[in-house]
Design an enzyme around this catalytic site. Structure first.
Site, PDB file in Angstrom:
ATOM      1  N   THR A 108      -8.247  -6.462 -15.091  1.00  0.00           N
ATOM      2  CA  THR A 108      -7.967  -5.699 -13.871  1.00  0.00           C
ATOM      3  C   THR A 108      -6.969  -4.606 -14.228  1.00  0.00           C
ATOM      4  O   THR A 108      -6.548  -4.492 -15.386  1.00  0.00           O
ATOM      5  CB  THR A 108      -7.385  -6.599 -12.769  1.00  0.00           C
ATOM      6  OG1 THR A 108      -6.026  -6.944 -13.113  1.00  0.00           O
ATOM      7  CG2 THR A 108      -8.191  -7.889 -12.612  1.00  0.00           C
ATOM      8  N   CYS A 109      -6.554  -3.830 -13.225  1.00  0.00           N
ATOM      9  CA  CYS A 109      -5.578  -2.771 -13.500  1.00  0.00           C
ATOM     10  C   CYS A 109      -4.227  -3.346 -13.900  1.00  0.00           C
ATOM     11  O   CYS A 109      -3.418  -2.667 -14.542  1.00  0.00           O
ATOM     12  CB  CYS A 109      -5.425  -1.864 -12.289  1.00  0.00           C
ATOM     13  SG  CYS A 109      -4.909  -2.724 -10.780  1.00  0.00           S
ATOM     14  N   GLU A 119      -1.702 -11.866  -2.956  1.00  0.00           N
ATOM     15  CA  GLU A 119      -2.775 -10.923  -2.626  1.00  0.00           C
ATOM     16  C   GLU A 119      -4.130 -11.560  -2.933  1.00  0.00           C
ATOM     17  O   GLU A 119      -4.298 -12.270  -3.925  1.00  0.00           O
ATOM     18  CB  GLU A 119      -2.589  -9.611  -3.392  1.00  0.00           C
ATOM     19  CG  GLU A 119      -2.611  -9.727  -4.916  1.00  0.00           C
ATOM     20  CD  GLU A 119      -3.987  -9.494  -5.492  1.00  0.00           C
ATOM     21  OE1 GLU A 119      -4.908  -9.170  -4.728  1.00  0.00           O
ATOM     22  OE2 GLU A 119      -4.149  -9.662  -6.710  1.00  0.00           O
ATOM     23  N   THR A 138       0.577   4.249  -0.477  1.00  0.00           N
ATOM     24  CA  THR A 138       0.842   3.505   0.753  1.00  0.00           C
ATOM     25  C   THR A 138      -0.241   3.749   1.791  1.00  0.00           C
ATOM     26  O   THR A 138      -0.709   2.815   2.455  1.00  0.00           O
ATOM     27  CB  THR A 138       2.215   3.897   1.333  1.00  0.00           C
ATOM     28  OG1 THR A 138       3.226   3.628   0.353  1.00  0.00           O
ATOM     29  CG2 THR A 138       2.517   3.099   2.588  1.00  0.00           C
ATOM     30  N   VAL A 139      -0.662   4.996   1.933  1.00  0.00           N
ATOM     31  CA  VAL A 139      -1.723   5.320   2.883  1.00  0.00           C
ATOM     32  C   VAL A 139      -3.038   4.664   2.452  1.00  0.00           C
ATOM     33  O   VAL A 139      -3.787   4.136   3.287  1.00  0.00           O
ATOM     34  CB  VAL A 139      -1.882   6.853   3.011  1.00  0.00           C
ATOM     35  CG1 VAL A 139      -3.181   7.203   3.736  1.00  0.00           C
ATOM     36  CG2 VAL A 139      -0.694   7.438   3.756  1.00  0.00           C
TER      37      VAL A 139
END
Length: 424
Positions: A49-50, A113, A192-193
């Protein structure tokens, strides 16, 4: 068969190292195949993953860290000494515990998460297609999915907001119980957006509009969530459509003033608007919060929600670790049972070989005309002697050497303390 995980993550390696060692979807299949061909791994699964790259292996080779490290460097064209200090290796029970924690979100950048579980499932699916998952890793990953499900069900690990974006969406859901009928206007296109857009999309938001100074960037973000993009200069004309506004730009001056919001409210016939200003300095003039039909929150207002959410998740993480430890014990007990199964199979194979040899000899004696009763008596005598010879020799040796533990084990194994059943 030992288990091992070799990898690095956001805690151990900087992003430039992680980027160079990642496995994209276009190379993961080829990587697994070469790993199985070029390393001592009998089974292998790659999770990339990242934030992490991890190789899970089952192997009969005890010293596999060096071959895995060399293969990782060779596949990516990087000298191992450039990343070796960033690697971690966990074996057997520690490897099991690590995977359980990863799948439950306990090892993630954002505690609890949920996206990582889907990535673990995808890694397992790819390994199954390539033939990298066998009896050991197959059982391990299936148990992992069950543990992650139990942790999600029995704890609050994923339910409390631990980011400003998550907190904003949680508050929006309290104000608008049904997000499917609402329109969200997101101002900015940063991390954040994007996170707010992801949370809104997951909760079924009706429409998403993304406004940004660079329309191309806004379009890239909006396209991920079936939304549409506008320029900042178009804010005033689209604001009346918005039930939810989340703003996070780098503008030194407010992008939304009280007058603009007042005009939007009039066009909306004063249907309420929920607004979150995450920017520092502020994107929305503080006076907007004085308007009757506006619920305006700043980053400071949300921080208390985030702090409370983090406390809740930390408590849930402690509960999750207890669940994980219990299931680790169960899995390792299953692994140890495999040794017993192999031992039993070997012992039975030896006994069957002795049986077949004795039976063949008895059949030849019967064919030669020997009395059946004599042949049967001889067969029983041979079987008894051959089956008991090696254990008897070993027990006598144990007695001479004072190996009381072995004698006690034999007593337990053969249940001799219960007395012999002679059939009388």
């Amino acid at each position: 068969m030992p288990l091992i995980v070799l990898g690095l993550n956001h805690k151990t390696a900087p992003v430039d190292i992680r980027e160079r060692l990642t496995f994209g979807p276009d190379v993961i299949v080829a990587a697994l195949r070469t790993l199985l061909e070029q390393s001592p791994a009998d089974e292998a699964i790659i999770l990339s993953t990242c934030n992490r790259t991890e190789i899970y292996c089952a192997t009969d080779t005890r010293d596999i860290e060096t071959p895995l490290r060399n293969w990782l460097g060779s596949f990516h064209g990087i000298e191992p000494q450039l990343f070796a200090q960033h690697l971690y290796a966990h074996k057997d029970r520690e490897a099991v515990q690590h995977l359980y924690k990863v799948a439950c979100g306990l090892d993630s950048m954002v505690l609890g998460e949920p996206q990582i579980l889907g990535q673990v499932k995808a890694a397992f699916k790819t390994a199954c297609e390539v033939g990298g998952s066998g009896r050991l890793l197959g059982r391990l990953f299936q148990c992992t999915f069950a543990v992650a499900k139990q942790v999600r069900t029995d704890t609050a690990i994923g339910s409390s907001p631990v980011s400003v974006a998550f907190a904003a969406v949680s508050l929006a859901r309290q104000i608008f119980s049904d997000l499917t009928k609402q329109t969200a206007l997101l101002i900015g296109a940063g991390e954040t957006v994007e996170l707010a857009a992801r949370h809104l999309h997951q909760h079924g938001i009706g429409r998403i509009i993304v406004a940004n100074r660079t329309v191309e960037r806004a379009h890239r973000l909006a396209a991920q969530f079936d939304g549409y993009a506008i320029a900042l200069t178009e804010l005033a004309s689209h604001l009346p459509e918005a039930d939810i506004v989340v703003s996070s730009t780098a503008s030194p001056l407010p992008v939304l003033g009280k007058g603009t919001v007042e005009r939007a409210l009039k066009q909306r016939r004063h249907r309420p608007m929920f607004m979150v200003d995450i920017a520092v300095p502020r994107d929305i003039e503080p006076e907007v919060g004085q308007l009757r039909d506006v619920y305006l929150y700043t980053v400071d207002d949300l921080q208390g929600v985030v702090d409370e959410g983090m406390r809740s998740r930390n408590h849930a993480a402690e509960q999750a670790v207890e669940i994980i430890d219990l299931h680790c014990d169960e899995f390792m007990a299953w692994v140890r049972s495999l040794d017993a199964v192999s031992l039993i199979q070997d012992y039975r194979a030896r006994a069957e070989c002795i049986r077949d040899e004795a039976y063949s000899r008895a059949a030849r004696q019967l064919a030669a005309g020997k009395p059946p009763q004599e042949v049967m008596r001889h067969l029983a005598h041979v079987l008894t002697n051959k089956l008991l010879h090696e254990p008897s020799v070993r027990l006598r040796q144990a007695g001479r050497e004072g190996q009381s533990e072995l004698l006690d084990a034999a007593n337990e194994l053969f249940q001799l303390s219960q007395g012999q059943d002679t059939g009388h």
